[in-house]
Structure formats: structure tokens, C-alpha cells
Motif scaffolding. Structure first.
Motif, PDB file in Angstrom:
ATOM      1  N   LEU A  14       0.572  -1.222  -0.214  1.00 17.10           N
ATOM      2  CA  LEU A  14       0.221  -0.032  -0.068  1.00 17.10           C
ATOM      3  C   LEU A  14       0.897   1.375   0.067  1.00 17.10           C
ATOM      4  O   LEU A  14       0.807   2.253  -0.924  1.00 17.10           O
ATOM      5  N   ALA A  15       2.068   1.323   0.917  1.00 16.91           N
ATOM      6  CA  ALA A  15       2.845   2.332   0.823  1.00 16.91           C
ATOM      7  C   ALA A  15       3.410   2.744  -0.593  1.00 16.91           C
ATOM      8  O   ALA A  15       3.655   3.844  -0.986  1.00 16.91           O
ATOM      9  N   ARG A  16       3.723   1.466  -1.134  1.00 17.41           N
ATOM     10  CA  ARG A  16       4.507   1.608  -2.342  1.00 17.41           C
ATOM     11  C   ARG A  16       3.608   2.183  -3.511  1.00 17.41           C
ATOM     12  O   ARG A  16       3.957   3.229  -4.183  1.00 17.41           O
ATOM     13  N   GLU A  17       2.268   2.068  -3.454  1.00 12.64           N
ATOM     14  CA  GLU A  17       1.446   2.500  -4.220  1.00 12.64           C
ATOM     15  C   GLU A  17       1.143   3.988  -3.994  1.00 12.64           C
ATOM     16  O   GLU A  17       0.828   4.735  -4.856  1.00 12.64           O
ATOM     17  N   VAL A  18       0.842   4.324  -2.817  1.00 14.87           N
ATOM     18  CA  VAL A  18       0.635   5.543  -2.225  1.00 14.87           C
ATOM     19  C   VAL A  18       1.977   6.506  -3.013  1.00 14.87           C
ATOM     20  O   VAL A  18       1.819   7.576  -3.479  1.00 14.87           O
ATOM     21  N   ASN A  19       3.193   6.060  -2.685  1.00 16.48           N
ATOM     22  CA  ASN A  19       4.305   6.692  -3.045  1.00 16.48           C
ATOM     23  C   ASN A  19       4.301   7.129  -4.728  1.00 16.48           C
ATOM     24  O   ASN A  19       4.579   7.896  -5.255  1.00 16.48           O
ATOM     25  N   HIS A  20       3.860   6.013  -5.402  1.00 10.65           N
ATOM     26  CA  HIS A  20       3.680   6.089  -6.924  1.00 10.65           C
ATOM     27  C   HIS A  20       2.645   7.239  -7.203  1.00 10.65           C
ATOM     28  O   HIS A  20       3.013   7.952  -8.147  1.00 10.65           O
ATOM     29  N   PHE A  21       1.522   7.200  -6.495  1.00 10.13           N
ATOM     30  CA  PHE A  21       0.358   8.422  -6.799  1.00 10.13           C
ATOM     31  C   PHE A  21       0.614   9.662  -6.568  1.00 10.13           C
ATOM     32  O   PHE A  21       0.464  10.550  -7.070  1.00 10.13           O
ATOM     33  N   TYR A  22       1.270   9.646  -5.208  1.00  7.81           N
ATOM     34  CA  TYR A  22       1.279  10.858  -4.576  1.00  7.81           C
ATOM     35  C   TYR A  22       2.801  11.480  -4.150  1.00  7.81           C
ATOM     36  O   TYR A  22       3.049  12.652  -3.899  1.00  7.81           O
ATOM     37  N   GLY A  23       3.598  10.653  -4.305  1.00  7.73           N
ATOM     38  CA  GLY A  23       5.061  10.708  -3.924  1.00  7.73           C
ATOM     39  C   GLY A  23       6.153  11.145  -5.178  1.00  7.73           C
ATOM     40  O   GLY A  23       5.458  11.275  -6.138  1.00  7.73           O
ATOM     41  N   GLU A  24       7.199  11.060  -4.907  1.00  2.00           N
ATOM     42  CA  GLU A  24       8.132  11.283  -5.842  1.00  2.00           C
ATOM     43  C   GLU A  24       8.624  10.281  -6.785  1.00  2.00           C
ATOM     44  O   GLU A  24       9.546  10.351  -7.401  1.00  2.00           O
ATOM     45  N   LYS A  25       8.129   9.067  -6.474  1.00  2.40           N
ATOM     46  CA  LYS A  25       8.860   7.759  -6.934  1.00  2.40           C
ATOM     47  C   LYS A  25       7.925   7.165  -7.989  1.00  2.40           C
ATOM     48  O   LYS A  25       6.842   6.660  -7.492  1.00  2.40           O
ATOM     49  N   PRO A  26       8.076   7.525  -9.260  1.00  5.22           N
ATOM     50  CA  PRO A  26       7.281   7.210 -10.314  1.00  5.22           C
ATOM     51  C   PRO A  26       7.545   5.515 -10.698  1.00  5.22           C
ATOM     52  O   PRO A  26       8.314   5.014 -10.226  1.00  5.22           O
ATOM     53  N   LYS A  27       6.324   4.864 -11.163  1.00  7.92           N
ATOM     54  CA  LYS A  27       6.236   3.611 -11.366  1.00  7.92           C
ATOM     55  C   LYS A  27       7.365   3.391 -12.527  1.00  7.92           C
ATOM     56  O   LYS A  27       7.462   4.028 -13.401  1.00  7.92           O
ATOM     57  N   LYS A  28       8.028   2.259 -12.636  1.00 10.70           N
ATOM     58  CA  LYS A  28       8.912   1.788 -13.640  1.00 10.70           C
ATOM     59  C   LYS A  28       7.825   1.336 -14.789  1.00 10.70           C
ATOM     60  O   LYS A  28       6.864   0.958 -14.407  1.00 10.70           O
ATOM     61  N   SER A  29       8.249   1.633 -16.035  1.00 12.85           N
ATOM     62  CA  SER A  29       7.375   1.174 -17.207  1.00 12.85           C
ATOM     63  C   SER A  29       6.979  -0.346 -17.148  1.00 12.85           C
ATOM     64  O   SER A  29       5.836  -0.580 -17.416  1.00 12.85           O
ATOM     65  N   SER A  30       7.968  -1.287 -16.489  1.00  9.65           N
ATOM     66  CA  SER A  30       7.338  -2.695 -16.193  1.00  9.65           C
ATOM     67  C   SER A  30       6.613  -2.942 -15.250  1.00  9.65           C
ATOM     68  O   SER A  30       6.220  -4.265 -15.178  1.00  9.65           O
ATOM     69  N   GLU A  31       6.387  -2.065 -14.400  1.00 13.14           N
ATOM     70  CA  GLU A  31       5.445  -2.314 -13.120  1.00 13.14           C
ATOM     71  C   GLU A  31       4.182  -2.437 -13.521  1.00 13.14           C
ATOM     72  O   GLU A  31       3.648  -1.675 -14.203  1.00 13.14           O
ATOM     73  N   GLU A  32       3.410  -3.437 -12.835  1.00  6.96           N
ATOM     74  CA  GLU A  32       1.990  -3.471 -13.039  1.00  6.96           C
ATOM     75  C   GLU A  32       1.341  -2.527 -12.184  1.00  6.96           C
ATOM     76  O   GLU A  32       1.690  -2.057 -11.160  1.00  6.96           O
ATOM     77  N   GLU A  33      -0.022  -2.017 -13.107  1.00  5.54           N
ATOM     78  CA  GLU A  33      -0.677  -0.807 -12.402  1.00  5.54           C
ATOM     79  C   GLU A  33      -1.478  -1.548 -11.459  1.00  5.54           C
ATOM     80  O   GLU A  33      -2.192  -2.403 -11.738  1.00  5.54           O
ATOM     81  N   LYS A  34      -1.428  -1.078  -9.787  1.00  5.73           N
ATOM     82  CA  LYS A  34      -2.458  -1.359  -9.021  1.00  5.73           C
ATOM     83  C   LYS A  34      -3.214  -0.174  -8.418  1.00  5.73           C
ATOM     84  O   LYS A  34      -2.442   0.775  -8.477  1.00  5.73           O
ATOM     85  N   SER A  35      -4.528  -0.671  -8.155  1.00  3.96           N
ATOM     86  CA  SER A  35      -5.299   0.464  -7.477  1.00  3.96           C
ATOM     87  C   SER A  35      -5.060   0.651  -5.879  1.00  3.96           C
ATOM     88  O   SER A  35      -4.789  -0.401  -5.238  1.00  3.96           O
ATOM     89  N   LEU A  36      -5.207   1.862  -5.460  1.00  3.16           N
ATOM     90  CA  LEU A  36      -5.041   2.020  -4.029  1.00  3.16           C
ATOM     91  C   LEU A  36      -6.248   1.360  -3.358  1.00  3.16           C
ATOM     92  O   LEU A  36      -5.931   0.628  -2.206  1.00  3.16           O
ATOM     93  N   GLU A  37      -7.462   1.057  -3.898  1.00  7.78           N
ATOM     94  CA  GLU A  37      -8.654   0.077  -3.306  1.00  7.78           C
ATOM     95  C   GLU A  37      -8.186  -1.285  -3.405  1.00  7.78           C
ATOM     96  O   GLU A  37      -8.440  -1.855  -2.236  1.00  7.78           O
ATOM     97  N   GLU A  38      -7.342  -1.673  -4.393  1.00  7.28           N
ATOM     98  CA  GLU A  38      -6.978  -3.096  -4.134  1.00  7.28           C
ATOM     99  C   GLU A  38      -6.231  -3.245  -3.148  1.00  7.28           C
ATOM    100  O   GLU A  38      -6.021  -4.321  -2.419  1.00  7.28           O
ATOM    101  N   GLU A  39      -5.052  -2.315  -2.846  1.00  9.30           N
ATOM    102  CA  GLU A  39      -4.261  -2.593  -1.863  1.00  9.30           C
ATOM    103  C   GLU A  39      -4.839  -2.447  -0.403  1.00  9.30           C
ATOM    104  O   GLU A  39      -4.569  -3.079   0.557  1.00  9.30           O
ATOM    105  N   PHE A  40      -6.072  -1.336  -0.261  1.00  6.62           N
ATOM    106  CA  PHE A  40      -6.523  -1.308   0.908  1.00  6.62           C
ATOM    107  C   PHE A  40      -7.483  -2.596   1.215  1.00  6.62           C
ATOM    108  O   PHE A  40      -7.295  -2.824   2.483  1.00  6.62           O
ATOM    109  N   GLY A  41      -8.116  -3.081   0.237  1.00  5.72           N
ATOM    110  CA  GLY A  41      -8.660  -4.306   0.344  1.00  5.72           C
ATOM    111  C   GLY A  41      -7.719  -5.274   0.669  1.00  5.72           C
ATOM    112  O   GLY A  41      -8.390  -6.278   1.689  1.00  5.72           O
TER     113      GLY A  41
END
Length: 118
Positions: free
Chosen positions: A42-69
Motif C-alpha cells: 500500500l505504501a509503495r502505491e501511495v508513493n507512486h500516486f502521490y510521492g516522488e517515485k514514479p512507477k517503472k514502465s515494467s511495473e503492473e498498475e495496481k489501484s489503491l482500493e485493491e491494496e486497501f482491500g
């Protein structure tokens, strides 16, 4: 099932799922490790959405809802494994917070009154 589940219904649903398997619930230490893993994801996804660490192009897109779930599922499993009622645990926690922190923060009504006088 309705769209909105009570914590009791969530705990019962998780228990029905886990009870199908001989392995049952993991040990408390394993559950704590799983909880840490899920909170980390969850922390990793929050960092990708709101932080300074963009996802790598090879990383799968996950939703915050999925991680909270995932966090809620593991938390519920953990509580079940220790025979803890999440509603009771939440009520105790909120009572403590509402008492301890009742004057800690600026209330919305106070802020609105301050804005009107300025």
C-alpha cells in the motif's frame, strides 16, 4: 449480500473462506509478516500516486482500493485467528482517541468562526 458489510459480516466471510482449507489461519507471527507486506505494498502505491517515485514502465498498475482491500483482508484474518471482534476493537480505539485527542485539533466550527472575524 448487500453492498455494505458490517465488520461482523466481513469477519464471518473471511472465516468461511479460510475454514475451507486444512491449513487454516497462519500463526500470529506469520500474520504479522503478511500484514507488514500488505501495508508495504500500500505504501509503495501511495508513493507512486502521490510521492516522488514514479512507477517503472515494467511495473503492473495496481489501484489503491485493491491494496486497501488486501490490508483489510489480512487484518480481518489476523483478528479472526486471535478471536478478536474488530467492532469491539474499533470501538475501544475510538473511545480512547475521542477522549485523548478531543482538544488536540482545531475544530471546523472554530476555524469557520476565526475566518469570519478576520
Amino acid at each position: 449480500m448487500s453492498d455494505t458489510l458490517t465488520t461482523k459480516q466481513m469477519q464471518e466471510r473471511v472465516d468461511r473462506y479460510i475454514s475451507q482449507f486444512k491449513e487454516g489461519y497462519f500463526s500470529p507471527l506469520s500474520m504479522m509478516a503478511r500484514m507488514s507486506e500488505e501495508v508495504g505494498e500500500l505504501a509503495r502505491e501511495v508513493n507512486h500516486f502521490y510521492g516522488e517515485k514514479p512507477k517503472k514502465s515494467s511495473e503492473e498498475e495496481k489501484s489503491l482500493e485493491e491494496e486497501f482491500g488486501d490490508v483489510v483482508f489480512v487484518l480481518t484474518s489476523f483478528a479472526n485467528s486471535l478471536d478478536i471482534d474488530l467492532s469491539e476493537a474499533f470501538d475501544r480505539s475510538m473511545s480512547k482517541i475521542e477522549t485523548r485527542d478531543k482538544n488536540r485539533w482545531t475544530r471546523v466550527t472554530e476555524r469557520s468562526n476565526q475566518d469570519e472575524t478576520n
